[in-house]
Design an enzyme around this catalytic site. Structure first.
Site, mmCIF file in Angstrom:
data_model
loop_
_atom_site.group_PDB
_atom_site.id
_atom_site.type_symbol
_atom_site.label_atom_id
_atom_site.label_comp_id
_atom_site.label_asym_id
_atom_site.label_seq_id
_atom_site.Cartn_x
_atom_site.Cartn_y
_atom_site.Cartn_z
ATOM 1 N N SER A 104 -3.524 30.582 47.604
ATOM 2 C CA SER A 104 -3.281 30.688 48.308
ATOM 3 C C SER A 104 -1.726 30.460 48.747
ATOM 4 O O SER A 104 -1.256 30.025 49.311
ATOM 5 C CB SER A 104 -3.424 28.611 48.484
ATOM 6 N N LYS A 107 -0.243 32.131 51.936
ATOM 7 C CA LYS A 107 -0.671 31.691 52.868
ATOM 8 C C LYS A 107 1.069 31.484 53.323
ATOM 9 O O LYS A 107 1.938 31.218 54.602
ATOM 10 C CB LYS A 107 -0.795 30.247 51.907
ATOM 11 N N SER A 162 -2.857 22.860 51.744
ATOM 12 C CA SER A 162 -2.991 23.949 52.021
ATOM 13 C C SER A 162 -4.790 24.698 52.801
ATOM 14 O O SER A 162 -5.541 25.213 52.255
ATOM 15 C CB SER A 162 -3.844 25.158 49.861
#
Length: 357
Positions: A104, A107, A162
């Site tokens: 993640s 991101k 997340s």
């Protein structure tokens, strides 16, 4: 495949460099939009000749200490990097360009790409189609089909929880999943992040999807220049809509920021993003400010120490970076691979025989 949260030192010499100037304060004091740390003649103009990018492709730890400088900590991460966020100077790194699954932490690139296109005050009613295709075991913030959310709510779901469900909805608003991935890829190249290959904008394990400690530090540093990004990544707690005027609390999963689960919060931490997947292990891009200096640290896939090792190894590298200020020569620059607009212009202005017009 589950997505969620949670090197031994071999010193080698390499060339001295200095990078561009990027003024960073606390998270709320990000640089104004449009400030380009790499623009020729601007605040990012190199003060000395930059090192050749190949230096950071060498295996093992790269550091150039002065006499009496603190020793680089012995960490287990497969790849890591410590950089000064203002100048872009890399103080030390280990296998900085090693291509690994980012989880993640990808991101950060998603936010850099999509945040400018979607004003936070826009309201959107979520459809069934927008929530389709979320990977099994994904981390979720609780986005519900048929409910209306502000874009700012969805961004808090991305940064704090997340939430892959929030990413899917925002990607749909940005033109779709594949379009967003393509735009993320283009953004990475524009920033000089050449190790990153985007296959799934939420960071879910996907064949061929990789990044590097170098690229993730580039994304984190660039994110701190965006006021919205800086605010979201530093948020500890928020309320998320539950429908019918109700809401529930969500908390940032970055334990180095919150101090959750027995991890001591790091003094001066201002974000940025953590991640975990089966393939990537634990990953973390962190930034902290102490004594007028801001550092960005990337840690990818510690191989010992359990689920909290990514935070403790980042802590050790941050401590070292602050202690080493002025006592090491940089081994590279986060601007080194960034395309220069003036070079592109010169190339466009050349005749077929290579001579500039």
């Amino acid at each position: 495949m589950k997505i969620g949260f949670s090197s031994r030192t071999a010193v080698s010499a390499c060339a001295l460099c200095a990078a561009g100037v990027l003024t960073l304060g606390p998270a709320a004091a990000a640089l104004p939009a449009g400030t380009d740390p790499g623009a020729p003649g601007g605040p990012g103009e190199p003060r000395v000749s930059a090192p050749r990018p190949a230096l950071l492709y060498r295996p093992g730890t790269q550091v150039r200490p002065h006499r009496g400088a603190p020793e680089v900590p012995d960490v287990s991460a497969r790849s890591w990097l410590v950089a000064d966020a203002r100048t872009g100077e890399i103080l030390a790194a280990s296998d900085a360009h090693r291509r690994l699954p980012p989880a993640s932490t990808l991101k950060t690139l998603f936010a850099l790409t999509v945040l400018p296109a979607l004003p936070g005050g826009v309201r959107h009613r979520v459809t069934e189609e927008e929530l389709s295709g979320i990977g099994a075991g994904s981390s979720l913030v609780g986005v519900v089909e048929g409910q209306t959310y502000r874009v700012s709510d969805l961004w808090r779901g991305v940064f704090l929880n997340s939430g892959n469900d929030a990413v899917h909805v925002l990607a749909a608003l940005n033109g779709g999943w594949r379009t967003t991935a393509a735009r993320m890829q283009a953004k990475a190249r524009a920033l000089g992040a050449l190790d990153t290959h985007v296959r799934s904008p939420d960071g879910y394990d996907t064949p061929g999807q990789v990044s590097s400690a170098y690229d993730l530090a580039v994304f984190g540093r660039a994110g701190l220049r965006n006021a919205d990004f800086a605010r979201y990544c530093a948020t500890v707690d928020a309320q998320f809509p539950a429908g019918d005027g109700r809401s529930y609390g969500i908390r940032n999963t970055n334990r180095l920021l919150t101090g959750a689960d027995g991890v001591e919060p790091y003094p001066g931490l201002i974000g940025i993003k953590n991640g975990y997947t089966t393939e990537a292990g634990n990953t973390l891009v962190s930034a902290a400010r102490q004594g007028g200096r801001t550092l960005v640290v990337t840690v990818m896939n510690p191989r010992s120490g359990g689920g909290h090792a990514v935070y403790e190894e980042a802590r050790a590298l941050l401590d070292w970076g602050f202690a080493a200020a002025g006592r090491v020569d940089p081994v590279g620059s986060l601007d080194a691979l960034r395309p220069r607009p003036w070079l592109l212009h010169t190339a466009d202005a050349a005749d077929d025989d290579g001579r500039a017009r």
